[in-house]
Design an enzyme around this catalytic site. Structure first.
Site, PDB file in Angstrom:
ATOM      1  N   CYS A   2       3.039   4.904   2.561  1.00 28.67           N
ATOM      2  CA  CYS A   2       3.670   6.221   2.614  1.00 28.67           C
ATOM      3  C   CYS A   2       2.651   7.266   2.188  1.00 28.67           C
ATOM      4  CB  CYS A   2       4.902   6.382   1.710  1.00 28.67           C
ATOM      5  SG  CYS A   2       6.214   5.240   2.058  1.00 28.67           S
ATOM      6  N   ARG A  27      -1.089   6.054   6.500  1.00 28.95           N
ATOM      7  CA  ARG A  27      -0.466   5.346   5.394  1.00 28.95           C
ATOM      8  C   ARG A  27       0.927   4.821   5.744  1.00 28.95           C
ATOM      9  NH1 ARG A  27      -3.026   6.341   0.678  1.00 28.95           N
ATOM     10  NH2 ARG A  27      -1.200   5.649  -0.448  1.00 28.95           N
ATOM     11  N   GLY A 101       6.114   4.241  -2.931  1.00 28.36           N
ATOM     12  CA  GLY A 101       6.168   3.127  -3.884  1.00 28.36           C
ATOM     13  C   GLY A 101       7.504   2.423  -3.818  1.00 28.36           C
ATOM     14  N   GLU A 487     -12.022 -12.734  11.600  1.00 28.75           N
ATOM     15  CA  GLU A 487     -11.928 -11.276  11.681  1.00 28.75           C
ATOM     16  C   GLU A 487     -11.666 -10.817  13.128  1.00 28.75           C
ATOM     17  OE1 GLU A 487     -11.448  -8.923   9.824  1.00 28.75           O
ATOM     18  OE2 GLU A 487     -12.192  -7.132  10.809  1.00 28.75           O
ATOM     19  N   GLU A 494      -3.774  -7.530  15.476  1.00 19.44           N
ATOM     20  CA  GLU A 494      -3.148  -6.377  14.827  1.00 19.44           C
ATOM     21  C   GLU A 494      -3.051  -5.148  15.734  1.00 19.44           C
ATOM     22  OE1 GLU A 494      -6.934  -5.035  12.040  1.00 19.44           O
ATOM     23  OE2 GLU A 494      -4.939  -4.478  11.406  1.00 19.44           O
ATOM     24  N   HIS A 510      -9.384 -31.184  15.611  1.00 22.35           N
ATOM     25  CA  HIS A 510      -8.369 -31.659  14.674  1.00 22.35           C
ATOM     26  C   HIS A 510      -6.999 -31.034  14.944  1.00 22.35           C
ATOM     27  CE1 HIS A 510     -11.439 -33.773  12.458  1.00 22.35           C
ATOM     28  NE2 HIS A 510     -12.176 -32.675  12.494  1.00 22.35           N
TER      29      HIS A 510
HETATM   30  O1  M6R Z   1      -8.027  -1.472   1.618  1.00 18.32           O
HETATM   31  P1  M6R Z   1      -8.250  -2.950   1.596  1.00 18.32           P
HETATM   32  O2  M6R Z   1      -9.603  -3.331   2.056  1.00 18.32           O
HETATM   33  O3  M6R Z   1      -7.934  -3.544   0.247  1.00 18.32           O
HETATM   34  O4  M6R Z   1      -7.190  -3.515   2.598  1.00 18.32           O
HETATM   35  C1  M6R Z   1      -7.011  -4.880   2.797  1.00 18.32           C
HETATM   36  C2  M6R Z   1      -6.295  -5.165   4.090  1.00 18.32           C
HETATM   37  O5  M6R Z   1      -5.024  -4.590   4.083  1.00 18.32           O
HETATM   38  C3  M6R Z   1      -7.068  -4.622   5.291  1.00 18.32           C
HETATM   39  O6  M6R Z   1      -8.363  -5.114   5.309  1.00 18.32           O
HETATM   40  C4  M6R Z   1      -6.366  -5.009   6.615  1.00 18.32           C
HETATM   41  O7  M6R Z   1      -6.368  -6.374   6.780  1.00 18.32           O
HETATM   42  C5  M6R Z   1      -7.075  -4.310   7.751  1.00 18.32           C
HETATM   43  N1  M6R Z   1      -6.392  -3.106   8.078  1.00 18.32           N
HETATM   44  C6  M6R Z   1      -7.202  -5.137   8.978  1.00 18.32           C
HETATM   45  O8  M6R Z   1      -7.913  -4.461   9.944  1.00 18.32           O
END
Ligand code: M6R
Length: 614
Positions: A2, A27, A101, A487, A494, A510
């Site tokens: 948020c 966000r 939050g 990755e 995503e 496997h």
């Molecule tokens: O801000 P952070 O690096 O702690 O975030 C961790 C994950 O939420 C973030 O890397 C997420 O997996 C990515 N948006 C994926 O592209």
């Protein structure tokens, strides 16, 4: 998650709040809402959907006024609909709140408030909070600031809030615990926001509230910050912002993600500038130098992170163990925090985070500190919660990453971690002098090679067109490129919503090999350095089962070219540095597939950029 924005000053609040919400939309983008006070009455508009939907809906109200607050939501309690959208208004209609939050004990509080006659219209925890503040205010006849403080001492959970009271319309009360909140201090005006991007063009002076702090932001009055627990006054620490407007705009690219992919050569350079001195054979990182003994005496290094940052941690595991011979373990922060891990005072814990706000990573840091470990953060956002919670650390200098899919954060994290490993290897003598110097030289020229790897854009686009309608996809790599396979798969799933999995190539036999048929695209990372022959054998295994092979190979490769359906060539580099190059075409491939499928690349469904809830 948020995003929240507030403004109080002499300008029209509505355009500031709307523009701010657009910048904070990374966000969360399930719903959006705004409140403006025009000097006599409160005008409120909110809707399911994006800030652009809100703009359309807000045409139904008058939006003039110099006080305003706004919210862009990532739903936690209650489905994303108009009613659950913020702002929420108290039963009397006087108090208006926006909240980022989770209030964990909202149910018993709600029951109690219902007993006292309060009515609830939404399913949110936030509506409970605003009515709790109202109840405190009424019962104890308190001013807004005091009522907020008393109410917050009754709640369990995390929050960044802005509260406005119609009866006292020259102030906004802001408070934080666990979710970020910055206050922009201008001339006769204040801004409150989840990060500094909404006010960057108005002021470069910002105060970041610490956990358990609240501020009463009042027109023409000095800012007062207090501790929520004991009401003690805190001296505001005003920081000069380093961010500029250009960094948070698209700069001619169609999407932030593409811009950020293309920024990698320059941000990798920014990340090693002043730290890597290849000609002198030196790595100088203040945080590492100041704590060198702790690193050198470490029994082991524990890396904690989530998502893409966790993948950077896996690459670092290979690099640290190879270069420094210090044992390394990499953990998902979310698992680490809840499994009573063995952490000893001799351990060095490295949390990795782009945003510096990830709730699970923050909790893992707190746990590691409690158990006496030394915690050294690798983080991108200056002044973020993680950067403040750690004992020491090194920033990546990726600049703001706005696309939800992490790209430049990943490569700059690997750059920082590689430099740390090299510095430790030098001190421990675990790398030969010639290898040490060779790595420094190679790292120095990596930005040019990343630039060259970006030239794979056209070929990845052609390949994307062939595979955009696939329903599944496998990514395979070995050694340093196994995390790159993970990755690559994460990036694809995503943003394009195609199911994708990454595996160490040898694990195929496997189980996952059963999935392979003529419809399955298999992306194999097969650079010349590393376990090349082994990967070639794995490619042959896929070929015999008619899988479609897309191989990322070193320029000039002939062997894999004969086997693969498509090849993407990247420049040669050492095995350890190869993830910095192999990851580039995988980012581009996901990007193009997502665009071709009509997906919202920068704001994929159900996701948010900073995951501030567990
Ligand atoms: O801000 P952070 O690096 O702690 O975030 C961790 C994950 O939420 C973030 O890397 C997420 O997996 C990515 N948006 C994926 O592209």
């Amino acid at each position: 998650m948020c995003g929240i924005v507030g403004y109080i000053g002499h300008r029209e609040a509505y355009p500031i709040v709307i523009k701010g919400l657009k910048r904070l939309e990374y966000r969360g983008y399930d719903s959006a809402g705004v409140m403006v006070y025009d000097g006599t009455s409160v005008k409120l508009s909110k809707t399911k959907g994006k800030v652009s939907d809100l703009e359309a809906k807000a045409k139904e109200i008058t939006t003039t006024g110099t006080i305003g607050i706004g919210h862009t939501r990532w739903a936690t309690h209650g489905v994303p609909n108009d009613v659950n959208s913020h702002p929420h208004v108290s039963n009397s209609g006087d108090l208006v709140i926006i909240h980022n939050g989770i209030i964990e004990n909202y149910e018993p509080l709600k029951k109690e408030l219902i007993k006292r006659g309060y009515k609830f219209h939404s399913d949110t925890d936030t509506e409970v909070l605003v009515n709790l503040i109202e109840e405190v205010q009424k019962k104890e006849n308190l001013k807004l600031g005091k009522a907020v403080q008393v109410a917050l001492n009754q709640v369990v959970g995390a929050y960044a809030i802005c509260v406005f009271d119609k009866k006292k319309p020259d102030e906004i009360v802001a408070a934080r615990l666990g979710s970020p909140l910055a206050i922009g201090v201008g001339k006769d005006e204040f801004f409150v926001a989840s990060d500094a991007s909404p006010f960057i063009e108005y002021t470069s002076n910002a105060i970041y509230l610490e956990d358990e702090e609240m501020a009463v932001v009042r027109l023409n009055k000095p800012l007062k910050i207090r501790k929520i627990k004991d009401d003690s006054l805190v001296d505001p620490y005003v920081q000069e912002l380093q961010m500029n407007l250009e960094q948070i705009e698209k700069g001619g690219y169609d999407h932030f993600m593409l811009k950020e992919i293309y920024e990698q050569p320059s941000v990798i350079k920014d990340t090693y500038r002043g730290r890597l001195h290849a000609n002198e054979g030196l790595i100088q990182m203040a945080g590492v130098e100041d704590n060198l003994e702790k690193f050198l005496n470490a029994d082991r290094i524990l890396i904690v992170a989530c998502g893409t940052s966790w993948h950077a941690g896996l690459v670092a595991e290979y690099i640290f163990e190879e270069f420094t011979r210090i044992p390394v373990e990499v953990e998902y922060a979310s698992e680490f925090r809840y499994r009573n891990p063995i952490i000893n005072p001799g351990d060095v814990v490295i949390p990795i985070s782009q945003s510096g706000e990830t709730a699970d990573t923050l909790a893992a840091i707190k746990l590691a500190k409690e158990k006496g470990a030394f915690v050294f953060g690798v983080c991108n956002v200056v002044g973020s919660s993680i950067s403040r919670e750690t004992h020491a650390g090194a920033y990546t200098h990726a600049g703001p990453e706005i696309g939800v899919a992490s790209t430049k954060a990943f490569t700059t994290q690997i750059t920082v971690l590689t430099m740390i490993a090299l510095r430790l290897a030098k001190a421990k003598g675990t790398l030969s002098n010639s290898d040490f110097h060779r790595y420094l030289q190679e790292l120095e020229i990596i930005p040019e090679k990343v630039q060259e790897a970006l030239e794979t854009n056209d070929v990845t686009k052609t390949i994307a067109a062939k595979f955009k309608d696939s329903t599944n996809c496998l990514y395979l790599g070995r050694g340093y490129n196994f995390p790159v396979a993970l990755e690559g798969a994460l990036k694809l799933k995503e943003i394009s919503y195609i199911h994708a999995e990454g595996y160490p190539a040898a694990e195929m036999k496997h189980g996952p090999i059963a999935l392979i048929d003529e419809h399955m695209p298999v992306i194999v990372i097969a650079p010349k350095q590393g376990h090349y022959d082994k990967v070639v054998s794995n490619i042959q295994e896929i070929k015999s089962r008619s899988g479609k092979i897309i191989a990322v190979v070193t320029k000039g490769d002939t062997q894999v070219r004969e086997l693969a359906d498509y090849v993407i060539e990247i420049p040669d580099t050492s095995d350890a540095l190869s993830p910095l190059l192999t990851t580039i075409p995988l980012q581009l491939l996901s990007y193009h597939i997502a665009v071709m499928r009509g997906c919202n690349v920068d704001q994929p469904r159900n996701l948010a950029k900073s995951v501030t809830v567990e």
